[in-house]
Motif scaffolding. Sequence first.
Motif, short mmCIF file in Angstrom:
data_model
loop_
_atom_site.label_atom_id
_atom_site.label_comp_id
_atom_site.label_asym_id
_atom_site.label_seq_id
_atom_site.Cartn_x
_atom_site.Cartn_y
_atom_site.Cartn_z
N ILE A 143 14.79 23.42 32.86
CA ILE A 143 13.71 22.87 33.43
C ILE A 143 14.81 21.41 33.51
CG2 ILE A 143 12.43 22.87 32.11
CD1 ILE A 143 10.81 22.74 34.66
N GLU A 144 14.96 20.50 34.82
CA GLU A 144 14.80 19.50 34.58
C GLU A 144 14.42 17.95 34.65
OE1 GLU A 144 16.11 21.58 36.93
OE2 GLU A 144 16.00 20.37 38.55
N TRP B 79 21.19 13.01 28.29
CA TRP B 79 19.50 12.95 28.75
C TRP B 79 19.95 12.21 29.68
CZ3 TRP B 79 19.07 7.56 28.82
CH2 TRP B 79 19.71 7.03 27.92
N GLN B 80 20.53 11.46 30.05
CA GLN B 80 21.38 10.16 31.42
C GLN B 80 21.30 10.84 32.16
OE1 GLN B 80 22.68 9.97 28.28
NE2 GLN B 80 23.05 7.53 28.00
N ALA B 81 22.13 12.19 31.78
CA ALA B 81 22.70 13.07 33.58
C ALA B 81 21.22 13.52 34.15
CB ALA B 81 23.25 14.40 33.05
N ILE B 82 20.44 14.42 32.91
CA ILE B 82 19.35 15.26 33.48
C ILE B 82 17.80 13.87 33.85
CG2 ILE B 82 17.08 16.46 32.79
CD1 ILE B 82 18.37 17.37 30.14
N ASN C 280 15.55 13.28 38.83
CA ASN C 280 15.05 12.70 40.63
C ASN C 280 15.95 12.11 41.52
OD1 ASN C 280 14.78 10.46 42.53
ND2 ASN C 280 12.90 9.38 41.22
N LYS C 281 15.68 13.32 42.42
CA LYS C 281 16.53 13.64 43.75
C LYS C 281 17.38 12.82 44.34
CE LYS C 281 15.79 17.49 45.68
NZ LYS C 281 14.31 19.00 46.35
#
Length: 383
Positions: free
Chosen positions: A74-75, A95-98, A103-104
């Motif tokens: 889950i994001e 973690w940077q990608a997630i 945040n869309k």
Amino acid sequence: MWNSPKVGILGGGQLGRMLVEAANRLNIQANVLDAENSPAKQISFHDGHVTGSFKEREAVRQLAKSCDVITAEIEHVDTYALEEIASEVRVEPSWQAIRTIQNKFNQKEHLRKYGIPMADHRELVQNTPEELAKVGEQLGYPLMLKSKTMAYDGRGNFRVNSKDDIPEALEALKDRPLYAEKWAYFKMELAVMAIKTKDGVLSYPTVETVQEDSICKLVYAPARNVPEKINEEAQALARKAVAAFEGKGAFGVEMFLLEDNSLMLCEIASRIHNSGHYTIEGCGMSQFEAHIRAIMDLPIPAKSLEIRQPSIMLNIIGGSATDTHLKAAEAALSIPNASIHLYSKGDAKPGRKMGHVTVTAATMHEAETIIQPLVKVVDDIRA
Ligand code: ATP
Ligand code: MG
Ligand code: MG
């Protein structure tokens, strides 16, 4: 041979459960962080699981201690906890990608820099009727008002048809950080599962998704009546979008196919995805196994991501009563070539994903004919 690696999974819902199924077959221990009896833990007996929430820093720290690599189903996780543990254990994807993807609005600002086509959008800062009215003049109506964060299954979206809807829209999404999107007049919704490995980005074929009330209902793999050129373009777009993020693993890329056959990105999920469930029966390697192989740097032959047989996936979504999903599953027992997946989430709630069924057949037409009675059962349950 790999050395009994341990994978830590933030979240033990149905996606975590199907990840565990794939890990089990590879003798890879999956340590799940979630509530005691979560769907993923129910099918995995060992003492490596952690009880708690993927939003709690201390629980994430504890999980990290026992794992070789940490991932998430889950994001909406605590990415500050992931940032902290990243010095001790591998976190995939990063973690940077997630953090960017969860945040869309930030996700879209990031993708814009890479030239990914998307619906025009505007940030709201004050969330006042005046501000939204001004955005409405810029984007036109209808527009989609969206929560930047904690969005899933359309919970976080509100269609604003005209200026008159503004008060209701702001009330429905009150206390949430918002942005607005220009309406996308799509003729079809498409999705591609992309797998980011240490060597590059692979993709599964393009599928067609059908949303009802903003919740995914059906997935057709491959997408029906979509020319090969669009199938290729959609995969290329998905790979390009996913390449914009750091880290390894499966990413779900949702797209709109517009009237003029151009493509637009709807959103990315930094994880295995509902649009890829068909891969369990439809492809040589499921998205869940591909995710695990990607984060462990194990080989993924591109051929294994091809579709073996046309497939249709139907979600079983909670209806009016707590056991309606079981009625759907019971009906599926008599459908030929139907693979039933129940998630063991307990009582159904309206709109909650309780399970899914995948039918494969020699042709898409045959698969459609086979699954039709079940679609009707599911429709009746939700009515
Ligand atoms: P998910 O469960 O996929 O994470 P979500 O809550 O994040 O969903 P979106 O994927 O942004 O929401 O939107 C859900 C659905 O709403 C889309 O699949 C599409 O059908 C519709 N939708 C979203 N944005 C637009 C738009 N700009 N124009 C028209 N329809 C849209
Ligand atoms: Mg989403
Ligand atoms: Mg979506």
